[in-house]
Design a protein around this motif. Structure first.
Motif, PDB file in Angstrom:
ATOM      1  N   GLU A   1       1.176  -1.347  -0.039  1.00  0.00           N
ATOM      2  CA  GLU A   1       0.062  -0.168  -0.408  1.00  0.00           C
ATOM      3  C   GLU A   1       0.489   1.053  -0.329  1.00  0.00           C
ATOM      4  OE1 GLU A   1      -2.129   1.284   3.931  1.00  0.00           O
ATOM      5  OE2 GLU A   1      -3.886   0.174   1.978  1.00  0.00           O
ATOM      6  N   LYS A   2       1.778   1.554   0.882  1.00  0.00           N
ATOM      7  CA  LYS A   2       2.726   2.543   0.536  1.00  0.00           C
ATOM      8  C   LYS A   2       4.147   2.247  -0.254  1.00  0.00           C
ATOM      9  CE  LYS A   2       1.678   3.470   4.782  1.00  0.00           C
ATOM     10  NZ  LYS A   2       0.762   4.698   5.329  1.00  0.00           N
ATOM     11  N   GLY A   3       3.489   1.343  -1.576  1.00  0.00           N
ATOM     12  CA  GLY A   3       4.708   1.817  -2.723  1.00  0.00           C
ATOM     13  C   GLY A   3       5.498   0.682  -2.540  1.00  0.00           C
ATOM     14  N   ALA A   4       6.167  -0.502  -2.037  1.00  0.00           N
ATOM     15  CA  ALA A   4       6.965  -1.403  -1.927  1.00  0.00           C
ATOM     16  C   ALA A   4       6.085  -2.541  -3.676  1.00  0.00           C
ATOM     17  CB  ALA A   4       6.961  -1.979  -1.009  1.00  0.00           C
ATOM     18  N   SER A   5       7.608  -2.459  -3.928  1.00  0.00           N
ATOM     19  CA  SER A   5       7.886  -4.042  -4.600  1.00  0.00           C
ATOM     20  C   SER A   5       7.423  -5.048  -4.302  1.00  0.00           C
ATOM     21  CB  SER A   5       9.103  -3.127  -5.955  1.00  0.00           C
ATOM     22  OG  SER A   5       9.294  -4.441  -4.520  1.00  0.00           O
ATOM     23  N   ASP A   6       6.235  -5.861  -5.028  1.00  0.00           N
ATOM     24  CA  ASP A   6       6.406  -7.196  -4.517  1.00  0.00           C
ATOM     25  C   ASP A   6       7.342  -8.333  -4.450  1.00  0.00           C
ATOM     26  OD1 ASP A   6       3.418  -6.338  -5.840  1.00  0.00           O
ATOM     27  OD2 ASP A   6       3.963  -8.043  -7.209  1.00  0.00           O
ATOM     28  N   LEU A   7       8.077  -7.635  -4.479  1.00  0.00           N
ATOM     29  CA  LEU A   7       9.651  -8.714  -3.571  1.00  0.00           C
ATOM     30  C   LEU A   7       9.804  -7.972  -2.152  1.00  0.00           C
ATOM     31  CD1 LEU A   7      11.498 -10.161  -4.391  1.00  0.00           C
ATOM     32  CD2 LEU A   7      12.947  -9.157  -5.307  1.00  0.00           C
ATOM     33  N   THR A   8       9.941  -6.502  -2.009  1.00  0.00           N
ATOM     34  CA  THR A   8      10.063  -6.222  -0.744  1.00  0.00           C
ATOM     35  C   THR A   8       9.061  -6.249  -0.030  1.00  0.00           C
ATOM     36  OG1 THR A   8      11.737  -3.635  -2.321  1.00  0.00           O
ATOM     37  CG2 THR A   8      10.416  -3.822   0.215  1.00  0.00           C
ATOM     38  N   ALA A   9       7.910  -6.568  -0.229  1.00  0.00           N
ATOM     39  CA  ALA A   9       6.184  -6.805   1.125  1.00  0.00           C
ATOM     40  C   ALA A   9       6.776  -8.674   0.810  1.00  0.00           C
ATOM     41  CB  ALA A   9       5.177  -6.721  -0.707  1.00  0.00           C
ATOM     42  N   MET A  10       7.137  -8.984  -0.042  1.00  0.00           N
ATOM     43  CA  MET A  10       7.042 -10.400   0.061  1.00  0.00           C
ATOM     44  C   MET A  10       8.499 -10.764   1.355  1.00  0.00           C
ATOM     45  SD  MET A  10       6.677 -13.406  -2.759  1.00  0.00           S
ATOM     46  CE  MET A  10       8.522 -11.915  -4.154  1.00  0.00           C
ATOM     47  N   LEU A  11       9.713  -9.707   1.329  1.00  0.00           N
ATOM     48  CA  LEU A  11      11.053 -10.007   2.190  1.00  0.00           C
ATOM     49  C   LEU A  11      10.364  -9.550   3.201  1.00  0.00           C
ATOM     50  CD1 LEU A  11      13.814  -8.146  -0.022  1.00  0.00           C
ATOM     51  CD2 LEU A  11      13.327 -10.624   0.625  1.00  0.00           C
ATOM     52  N   VAL A  12       9.405  -8.063   3.285  1.00  0.00           N
ATOM     53  CA  VAL A  12       8.553  -7.866   4.837  1.00  0.00           C
ATOM     54  C   VAL A  12       7.750  -9.155   5.488  1.00  0.00           C
ATOM     55  CG1 VAL A  12       6.398  -6.270   5.445  1.00  0.00           C
ATOM     56  CG2 VAL A  12       8.419  -5.772   4.357  1.00  0.00           C
ATOM     57  N   ALA A  13       7.080  -9.401   4.638  1.00  0.00           N
ATOM     58  CA  ALA A  13       6.598 -10.646   5.358  1.00  0.00           C
ATOM     59  C   ALA A  13       7.678 -12.185   6.178  1.00  0.00           C
ATOM     60  CB  ALA A  13       6.145 -11.734   4.145  1.00  0.00           C
ATOM     61  N   LEU A  14       8.450 -12.211   5.561  1.00  0.00           N
ATOM     62  CA  LEU A  14       9.368 -12.924   5.319  1.00  0.00           C
ATOM     63  C   LEU A  14      10.325 -12.535   7.271  1.00  0.00           C
ATOM     64  CD1 LEU A  14      10.806 -14.240   2.378  1.00  0.00           C
ATOM     65  CD2 LEU A  14      10.189 -16.488   4.247  1.00  0.00           C
ATOM     66  N   VAL A  15      10.473 -11.460   6.958  1.00  0.00           N
ATOM     67  CA  VAL A  15      11.477 -11.094   7.882  1.00  0.00           C
ATOM     68  C   VAL A  15      10.547 -10.983   9.401  1.00  0.00           C
ATOM     69  CG1 VAL A  15      12.264  -8.937   8.935  1.00  0.00           C
ATOM     70  CG2 VAL A  15      13.257  -9.081   6.605  1.00  0.00           C
ATOM     71  N   VAL A  16       9.131 -10.599   8.879  1.00  0.00           N
ATOM     72  CA  VAL A  16       8.421 -10.323  10.184  1.00  0.00           C
ATOM     73  C   VAL A  16       8.386 -11.851  11.789  1.00  0.00           C
ATOM     74  CG1 VAL A  16       5.801  -9.777  11.003  1.00  0.00           C
ATOM     75  CG2 VAL A  16       7.076  -8.120   9.578  1.00  0.00           C
ATOM     76  N   SER A  17       8.025 -12.685  10.387  1.00  0.00           N
ATOM     77  CA  SER A  17       7.712 -14.135  10.735  1.00  0.00           C
ATOM     78  C   SER A  17       8.431 -14.264  11.187  1.00  0.00           C
ATOM     79  CB  SER A  17       7.029 -14.730   9.142  1.00  0.00           C
ATOM     80  OG  SER A  17       6.701 -15.873   9.520  1.00  0.00           O
ATOM     81  N   VAL A  18      10.301 -14.651  10.364  1.00  0.00           N
ATOM     82  CA  VAL A  18      11.085 -15.269  10.922  1.00  0.00           C
ATOM     83  C   VAL A  18      11.447 -14.152  12.581  1.00  0.00           C
ATOM     84  CG1 VAL A  18      13.256 -15.506  10.666  1.00  0.00           C
ATOM     85  CG2 VAL A  18      12.264 -16.049   8.894  1.00  0.00           C
ATOM     86  N   GLY A  19      10.923 -13.095  12.430  1.00  0.00           N
ATOM     87  CA  GLY A  19      11.409 -12.288  13.845  1.00  0.00           C
ATOM     88  C   GLY A  19      10.561 -12.714  14.684  1.00  0.00           C
ATOM     89  N   CYS A  20       9.370 -13.042  14.514  1.00  0.00           N
ATOM     90  CA  CYS A  20       8.311 -13.486  15.350  1.00  0.00           C
ATOM     91  C   CYS A  20       8.225 -14.639  16.287  1.00  0.00           C
ATOM     92  CB  CYS A  20       7.350 -12.843  15.166  1.00  0.00           C
ATOM     93  SG  CYS A  20       6.426 -11.674  14.789  1.00  0.00           S
ATOM     94  N   SER A  21       9.017 -15.951  14.844  1.00  0.00           N
ATOM     95  CA  SER A  21       9.709 -17.186  15.233  1.00  0.00           C
ATOM     96  C   SER A  21      10.981 -16.853  16.297  1.00  0.00           C
ATOM     97  CB  SER A  21       9.190 -17.993  14.369  1.00  0.00           C
ATOM     98  OG  SER A  21       7.361 -18.497  13.677  1.00  0.00           O
ATOM     99  N   MET A  22      11.596 -16.954  15.782  1.00  0.00           N
ATOM    100  CA  MET A  22      12.665 -16.766  16.803  1.00  0.00           C
ATOM    101  C   MET A  22      12.572 -16.118  18.097  1.00  0.00           C
ATOM    102  SD  MET A  22      16.100 -16.253  13.950  1.00  0.00           S
ATOM    103  CE  MET A  22      17.576 -16.177  14.985  1.00  0.00           C
ATOM    104  N   LEU A  23      11.788 -14.354  18.695  1.00  0.00           N
ATOM    105  CA  LEU A  23      11.661 -14.130  19.146  1.00  0.00           C
ATOM    106  C   LEU A  23      10.996 -15.076  20.403  1.00  0.00           C
ATOM    107  CD1 LEU A  23      11.760 -11.455  21.196  1.00  0.00           C
ATOM    108  CD2 LEU A  23       9.297 -10.690  20.148  1.00  0.00           C
ATOM    109  N   ASN A  24       9.799 -15.604  20.010  1.00  0.00           N
ATOM    110  CA  ASN A  24       9.243 -16.909  20.606  1.00  0.00           C
ATOM    111  C   ASN A  24       9.945 -18.079  21.115  1.00  0.00           C
ATOM    112  OD1 ASN A  24       6.959 -15.869  20.068  1.00  0.00           O
ATOM    113  ND2 ASN A  24       6.203 -17.179  18.220  1.00  0.00           N
ATOM    114  N   GLY A  25      11.442 -18.091  20.547  1.00  0.00           N
ATOM    115  CA  GLY A  25      12.628 -19.143  20.949  1.00  0.00           C
ATOM    116  C   GLY A  25      13.269 -19.064  21.736  1.00  0.00           C
ATOM    117  N   ALA A  26      13.630 -17.180  21.693  1.00  0.00           N
ATOM    118  CA  ALA A  26      14.563 -17.134  22.515  1.00  0.00           C
ATOM    119  C   ALA A  26      13.686 -16.249  23.845  1.00  0.00           C
ATOM    120  CB  ALA A  26      15.176 -16.102  21.942  1.00  0.00           C
ATOM    121  N   LEU A  27      12.654 -16.324  23.705  1.00  0.00           N
ATOM    122  CA  LEU A  27      12.050 -15.994  25.471  1.00  0.00           C
ATOM    123  C   LEU A  27      11.935 -17.091  25.713  1.00  0.00           C
ATOM    124  CD1 LEU A  27       9.444 -13.485  23.932  1.00  0.00           C
ATOM    125  CD2 LEU A  27      11.532 -13.055  25.299  1.00  0.00           C
ATOM    126  N   ALA A  28      11.602 -18.208  25.189  1.00  0.00           N
ATOM    127  CA  ALA A  28      11.448 -19.979  26.069  1.00  0.00           C
ATOM    128  C   ALA A  28      12.569 -20.468  26.269  1.00  0.00           C
ATOM    129  CB  ALA A  28      10.456 -20.685  24.632  1.00  0.00           C
TER     130      ALA A  28
END
Length: 287
Positions: A58-85
Motif C-alpha cells: 500500500e505504501k508503494g513497495a514492490s512485490d519482492l520487497t513486500a514478500m521480504l517484509v512478510a518473511l522478516v516479520v514472520s521469522v523475527g516473531c518466531s525467533m523471539l518466541n524461541g529466544a524467550l522460551a
C-alpha cells in the motif's frame, strides 16, 4: 458417493490450493513438535506478517520487497518466541500463549482493527496452475515438505531435532547447544510460516489481524494426525503430508455435504482426540 462434485477436477484443484498454506505451516510445526516444542502464536504471526506485507504494498513497495517484509516479520516473531522460551526456561506453549496477544494487539493497533487490501497484486501465485491442473501454491507447499523432510533425515540439524525431542538433558550432556538449537527450530518454523503468509495473501488479496486465526490448531492437529506424538522425539514429513491432506479432504467433504460449520469444528476436535488415543496406544504397546 453422495455428492459427485467431490471427484470433479475443479474441486480437487480447490482442495490442493486450500491445503497449501496449512501444509507449509504444518511442515514448520513438525520440526517444533518433534523437538518437544509448540508455537500457538502461528495464527497471530500470519495475521501480523500478512498485514505488514499488505501495508508495504500500500505504501508503494514492490512485490519482492513486500514478500521480504512478510518473511522478516514472520521469522523475527518466531525467533523471539524461541529466544524467550530459552531465556526464561519456560515451556514454549506458555511463551507463545503470551506472544499471541502481543502480535495480535500490535496488528490491531497499527491498522486500527481494519483490513488492508492489495487490489489485484500478486495474483500470479494463486492464479497459476502447472499443466493446467496442479496449483502453483500446492507445488510450493510440496517443495516445503521436501526441504523440511531432507533437513530432518539427512542433516545434523535433523538429528539434533530428534535428540532434543527425545531427551533434552541427554542432548545437553552430549555437547549439543540446546538453547541455540531451539531458537533455530523456531527460525525454520518462521521461514515456513513466512512463505505460507505470501501464499495466503496472494489468494485472499487482503489481510487483517484475524487472517490466520485457528491455523495454529489446524497445523498442530495435522502433525498429530500424521502420527507425531505430542511428547516429541518422533515424526516425519510423510505423516504430516497425509495429515494435512486428510484434514483438507474432511473439511471439503463436510462443506459439500452442507454440514454446519459448528459441527465441522466438533468433528475436527474428535479427529485429533482419536489420533492422540491411537498414538498413546502405540506407545504403550511398544514399551
Amino acid at each position: 458417493m453422495i455428492n459427485p462434485r467431490f471427484i470433479s477436477l475443479d474441486n480437487i484443484k480447490g482442495v490442493l490450493s486450500q491445503v497449501s498454506t496449512l501444509g507449509l505451516v504444518s511442515a514448520g510445526m513438525t520440526v517444533l513438535i518433534i523437538s518437544g516444542n509448540f508455537d500457538i502464536s502461528v495464527g497471530a504471526i500470519i495475521g501480523f506478517a500478512g498485514t505488514m506485507m499488505c501495508l508495504a504494498i500500500e505504501k508503494g513497495a514492490s512485490d519482492l520487497t513486500a514478500m521480504l517484509v512478510a518473511l522478516v516479520v514472520s521469522v523475527g516473531c518466531s525467533m523471539l518466541n524461541g529466544a524467550l522460551a530459552v531465556l526464561f526456561k519456560a515451556p514454549s506453549f506458555i511463551i507463545t500463549l503470551a506472544t499471541t496477544s502481543i502480535y495480535t494487539g500490535l496488528c490491531l493497533t497499527i491498522t486500527g482493527g481494519g483490513n488492508v487490501t492489495i487490489f489485484n497484486r500478486m495474483e500470479f501465485f494463486a492464479g497459476t496452475y502447472l499443466f493446467g491442473v496442479i496449483p502453483l501454491l500446492f507445488f510450493v507447499s510440496f517443495l516445503g515438505y521436501l526441504a523440511i523432510g531432507s533437513l530432518l533425515k539427512y542433516t545434523q540439524f535433523g538429528r539434533r531435532v530428534f535428540a532434543i525431542g527425545n531427551n533434552e538433558n541427554a542432548a545437553y550432556l552430549a555437547g549439543i547447544r540446546v538453547g541455540w538449537n531451539k531458537v533455530k527450530f523456531f527460525m525454520v518454523s518462521g521461514i515456513m510460516t513466512g512463505v505460507a503468509v505470501i501464499m495466503l495473501v496472494s489468494r485472499l488479496g487482503a489481510s487483517q489481524a484475524s487472517t490466520g486465526s485457528g491455523m495454529e490448531l489446524q497445523a498442530i492437529g495435522a502433525v498429530i494426525i500424521g502420527g507425531a506424538p505430542i511428547t516429541g522425539g518422533k515424526g516425519n514429513m510423510l505423516g504430516t503430508f497425509c495429515g494435512v491432506l486428510l484434514t483438507g479432504i474432511i473439511f471439503n467433504s463436510l462443506n459439500l455435504l452442507k454440514v454446519s460449520p459448528y459441527l465441522q469444528q466438533i468433528s475436527f476436535g474428535v479427529l485429533i482426540l482419536l489420533s492422540i488415543a491411537i498414538s498413546s496406544m502405540r506407545l504403550r504397546v511398544s514399551k
